[in-house]
Design a protein around this motif. Sequence first.
Motif, short mmCIF file in Angstrom:
data_model
loop_
_atom_site.label_atom_id
_atom_site.label_comp_id
_atom_site.label_asym_id
_atom_site.label_seq_id
_atom_site.Cartn_x
_atom_site.Cartn_y
_atom_site.Cartn_z
N UNK A 67 17.87 -10.02 14.74
CA UNK A 67 17.03 -9.77 15.91
C UNK A 67 17.90 -9.18 17.01
N UNK A 68 17.64 -7.92 17.33
CA UNK A 68 18.43 -7.20 18.32
C UNK A 68 17.57 -6.96 19.57
N UNK A 69 18.00 -7.55 20.69
CA UNK A 69 17.33 -7.34 21.97
C UNK A 69 17.99 -6.14 22.63
N UNK A 114 23.40 2.62 13.93
CA UNK A 114 23.94 1.74 12.89
C UNK A 114 22.93 0.67 12.49
N UNK A 115 22.11 0.20 13.43
CA UNK A 115 21.03 -0.73 13.07
C UNK A 115 20.01 -0.05 12.16
N UNK A 161 15.07 -6.49 13.24
CA UNK A 161 14.00 -6.45 14.23
C UNK A 161 14.64 -6.03 15.55
N UNK A 162 14.55 -4.73 15.83
CA UNK A 162 15.08 -4.19 17.08
C UNK A 162 13.97 -4.32 18.12
N UNK A 163 14.09 -5.33 18.97
CA UNK A 163 13.04 -5.69 19.91
C UNK A 163 13.33 -5.12 21.30
N UNK A 164 12.57 -4.12 21.68
CA UNK A 164 12.74 -3.48 22.98
C UNK A 164 12.13 -4.33 24.08
N UNK A 165 12.89 -4.49 25.16
CA UNK A 165 12.39 -5.22 26.32
C UNK A 165 12.04 -4.25 27.46
N UNK A 166 11.89 -2.97 27.13
CA UNK A 166 11.51 -1.97 28.13
C UNK A 166 10.14 -2.28 28.71
N UNK A 167 10.01 -2.22 30.03
CA UNK A 167 8.73 -2.50 30.69
C UNK A 167 7.69 -1.42 30.39
N UNK A 168 8.14 -0.21 30.06
CA UNK A 168 7.22 0.89 29.76
C UNK A 168 6.57 0.78 28.40
N UNK A 169 7.00 -0.18 27.58
CA UNK A 169 6.39 -0.42 26.27
C UNK A 169 6.44 0.79 25.35
N UNK A 189 19.55 -14.50 26.88
CA UNK A 189 20.78 -13.74 26.65
C UNK A 189 21.47 -13.46 27.99
N UNK A 190 22.78 -13.29 27.94
CA UNK A 190 23.53 -13.00 29.17
C UNK A 190 23.53 -11.52 29.49
N UNK A 191 23.09 -10.69 28.55
CA UNK A 191 23.05 -9.25 28.76
C UNK A 191 22.49 -8.57 27.54
N UNK A 192 22.44 -7.26 27.59
CA UNK A 192 21.97 -6.45 26.47
C UNK A 192 23.09 -5.52 26.04
N UNK A 193 23.15 -5.22 24.76
CA UNK A 193 22.36 -5.80 23.67
C UNK A 193 22.84 -7.20 23.33
N UNK A 194 21.92 -8.00 22.86
CA UNK A 194 22.22 -9.31 22.28
C UNK A 194 21.53 -9.36 20.93
N UNK A 195 22.26 -9.80 19.91
CA UNK A 195 21.73 -9.83 18.55
C UNK A 195 21.87 -11.23 17.98
N UNK A 196 20.77 -11.73 17.43
CA UNK A 196 20.76 -13.04 16.80
C UNK A 196 20.64 -12.88 15.30
#
Length: 190
Positions: free
Chosen positions: A63-65, A79-80, A95-103, A135-142
């Motif tokens: 899971x990549x934020x 690379x992802x 799962x590359x999960x975008x947190x962009x407000x513009x969706x 997360x403390x920042x981006x990107x963060x991957x679990x």
Amino acid sequence: MTARPAVVELSAGMSGGSAAPIPAAGPERFKSGEPEALPAFSFVDGEGRRTEIKDFAGRVVLLNLWATWCGPCVKEMPSLDRLQGMLGGPGFEVVALSVDRGGRDTVEPFLKKLGVQNLGLYLDAPSASMSALKPRGLPTTLLIDADGRQLGRMEGAAEWDSPEMVAFLKKLINRGGPARDRGGMMKTGG
């Protein structure tokens, strides 16, 4: 008391500068205690359906934020995409999960411009994942096991399709979970 997965900071990948190379992601970067349950949060897939991590049960998930405005996130996206192309299937998913407000209107054309072909579209415009996972920042991957538990966390960009990471993930996928020593530590081969 359950040990929390260690957060491994990759300061070179967090810098945002374009001159620093992306560090190779090796399994040693996912040092953790016992697997930990994830807090509940939801996001939407490319079809607009509400989705949760539990919907990926039975698969190991990376899971990549990320966000389109995050330089290190953009650097690691190819690379992802390659990793998903190599290992994606019934036992594994990036799962590359975008947190962009513009969706979708922001993310879909951005991924197309980058040439992403293997990753699914996952959107979290309200940033529920950020509140839940802290997360403390981006990107963060679990790294999440087939039972939906967090095995480890990495902050910063990485080269996700490095030979060492691919070999490690293949072993994890084939076992359905991490190899652990008697002390409960994840065996990474290092």
